[in-house]
Design a protein around this motif. Structure first.
Motif, mmCIF file in Angstrom:
data_model
loop_
_atom_site.group_PDB
_atom_site.id
_atom_site.type_symbol
_atom_site.label_atom_id
_atom_site.label_comp_id
_atom_site.label_asym_id
_atom_site.label_seq_id
_atom_site.Cartn_x
_atom_site.Cartn_y
_atom_site.Cartn_z
ATOM 1 N N ASN A 1 -33.044 29.059 32.403
ATOM 2 C CA ASN A 1 -34.473 28.789 32.477
ATOM 3 C C ASN A 1 -34.708 27.512 33.285
ATOM 4 O O ASN A 1 -33.757 26.897 33.773
ATOM 5 N N ALA A 2 -35.954 27.115 33.435
ATOM 6 C CA ALA A 2 -36.310 25.985 34.289
ATOM 7 C C ALA A 2 -35.614 24.695 33.857
ATOM 8 O O ALA A 2 -35.156 23.919 34.693
ATOM 9 N N GLY B 1 -36.594 22.206 25.606
ATOM 10 C CA GLY B 1 -36.395 23.424 26.390
ATOM 11 C C GLY B 1 -37.567 23.759 27.281
ATOM 12 O O GLY B 1 -37.445 24.589 28.176
ATOM 13 N N ASP B 2 -38.720 23.113 27.054
ATOM 14 C CA ASP B 2 -39.911 23.375 27.867
ATOM 15 C C ASP B 2 -40.075 22.317 28.953
ATOM 16 O O ASP B 2 -39.509 21.228 28.877
ATOM 17 N N VAL B 3 -40.875 22.647 29.954
ATOM 18 C CA VAL B 3 -41.174 21.726 31.051
ATOM 19 C C VAL B 3 -42.678 21.508 31.112
ATOM 20 O O VAL B 3 -43.458 22.339 30.654
ATOM 21 N N MET C 1 -35.404 31.392 41.827
ATOM 22 C CA MET C 1 -35.552 31.737 40.414
ATOM 23 C C MET C 1 -36.125 30.570 39.624
ATOM 24 O O MET C 1 -36.783 30.777 38.612
ATOM 25 N N PHE C 2 -35.899 29.345 40.093
ATOM 26 C CA PHE C 2 -36.470 28.178 39.430
ATOM 27 C C PHE C 2 -37.990 28.299 39.392
ATOM 28 O O PHE C 2 -38.610 28.042 38.361
ATOM 29 N N ALA C 3 -38.590 28.695 40.514
ATOM 30 C CA ALA C 3 -40.047 28.849 40.571
ATOM 31 C C ALA C 3 -40.510 29.933 39.602
ATOM 32 O O ALA C 3 -41.518 29.769 38.901
ATOM 33 N N ILE C 4 -39.773 31.022 39.516
ATOM 34 C CA ILE C 4 -40.130 32.103 38.605
ATOM 35 C C ILE C 4 -39.975 31.647 37.152
ATOM 36 O O ILE C 4 -40.840 31.913 36.312
ATOM 37 N N LEU D 1 -40.201 28.596 36.069
ATOM 38 C CA LEU D 1 -41.274 27.636 35.829
ATOM 39 C C LEU D 1 -42.589 28.364 35.543
ATOM 40 O O LEU D 1 -43.301 28.031 34.591
ATOM 41 N N LEU D 2 -42.895 29.374 36.340
ATOM 42 C CA LEU D 2 -44.107 30.169 36.103
ATOM 43 C C LEU D 2 -44.054 30.870 34.750
ATOM 44 O O LEU D 2 -45.058 30.917 34.033
ATOM 45 N N ALA D 3 -42.897 31.392 34.396
ATOM 46 C CA ALA D 3 -42.754 32.060 33.095
ATOM 47 C C ALA D 3 -42.985 31.075 31.956
ATOM 48 O O ALA D 3 -43.642 31.395 30.964
ATOM 49 N N SER D 4 -42.489 29.862 32.107
ATOM 50 C CA SER D 4 -42.673 28.831 31.083
ATOM 51 C C SER D 4 -44.145 28.483 30.920
ATOM 52 O O SER D 4 -44.660 28.401 29.797
ATOM 53 N N VAL D 5 -44.832 28.294 32.025
ATOM 54 C CA VAL D 5 -46.263 27.963 31.988
ATOM 55 C C VAL D 5 -47.051 29.129 31.389
ATOM 56 O O VAL D 5 -47.925 28.931 30.549
ATOM 57 N N ASP D 6 -46.723 30.348 31.794
ATOM 58 C CA ASP D 6 -47.414 31.527 31.264
ATOM 59 C C ASP D 6 -47.232 31.631 29.759
ATOM 60 O O ASP D 6 -48.195 31.889 29.027
#
Length: 128
Positions: free
Chosen positions: A2-3, A62-64, A106-109, A111-116
């Protein structure tokens, strides 16, 4: 992966920060030059809506958070981040952020998954 894992892989020792509970990480309106990943502890993000209501979110290990300031034109913080508990954070500057996005799409994906996921959690909290 993950990010936060990508951030760990790219982090230098000086980019890991230890904070005590109550320490302010950044404040609303400040220029933002970096994002953060929570390695240990909890961070509280507090913001005020356009209609004057205050909201908050707790960010766990674990979150950003804070990436919005890296991708908006004015690079302005929209919330205040404070260590809710003693924390260890990884700080990633804009240059390293852009490198991570370019070299590891994949980092961008991630990151987007985390924000979502965080936005979905906030909507559920608002309904209850």
């Amino acid at each position: 992966m993950n990010a936060i894992d990508t951030m760990r892989a790219l982090a230098a020792k000086r980019e890991v920060r230890s904070l005590d509970a109550g320490e302010v990480i950044f404040s609303t309106g400040e220029a933002g030059a970096s994002m953060f990943g929570v390695v240990e502890g909890t961070v509280r993000l507090v913001w005020t809506t356009e209609d004057g209501l205050e909201g908050y979110e707790l960010i766990s290990a674990g979150d950003v958070f804070g990436a919005g300031a890296l991708v908006t034109p004015d690079h302005c913080r929209l919330s205040t981040a404070t260590a809710e508990t003693p924390c260890q954070l990884i700080e990633m500057n804009r240059e390293k952020f852009l490198f991570a996005v370019q070299e590891s799409p994949m980092f961008a994906i991630e990151l987007l998954a985390s924000v979502d996921e965080r936005l979905r959690d906030l909507k559920v909290q608002q309904r209850t």
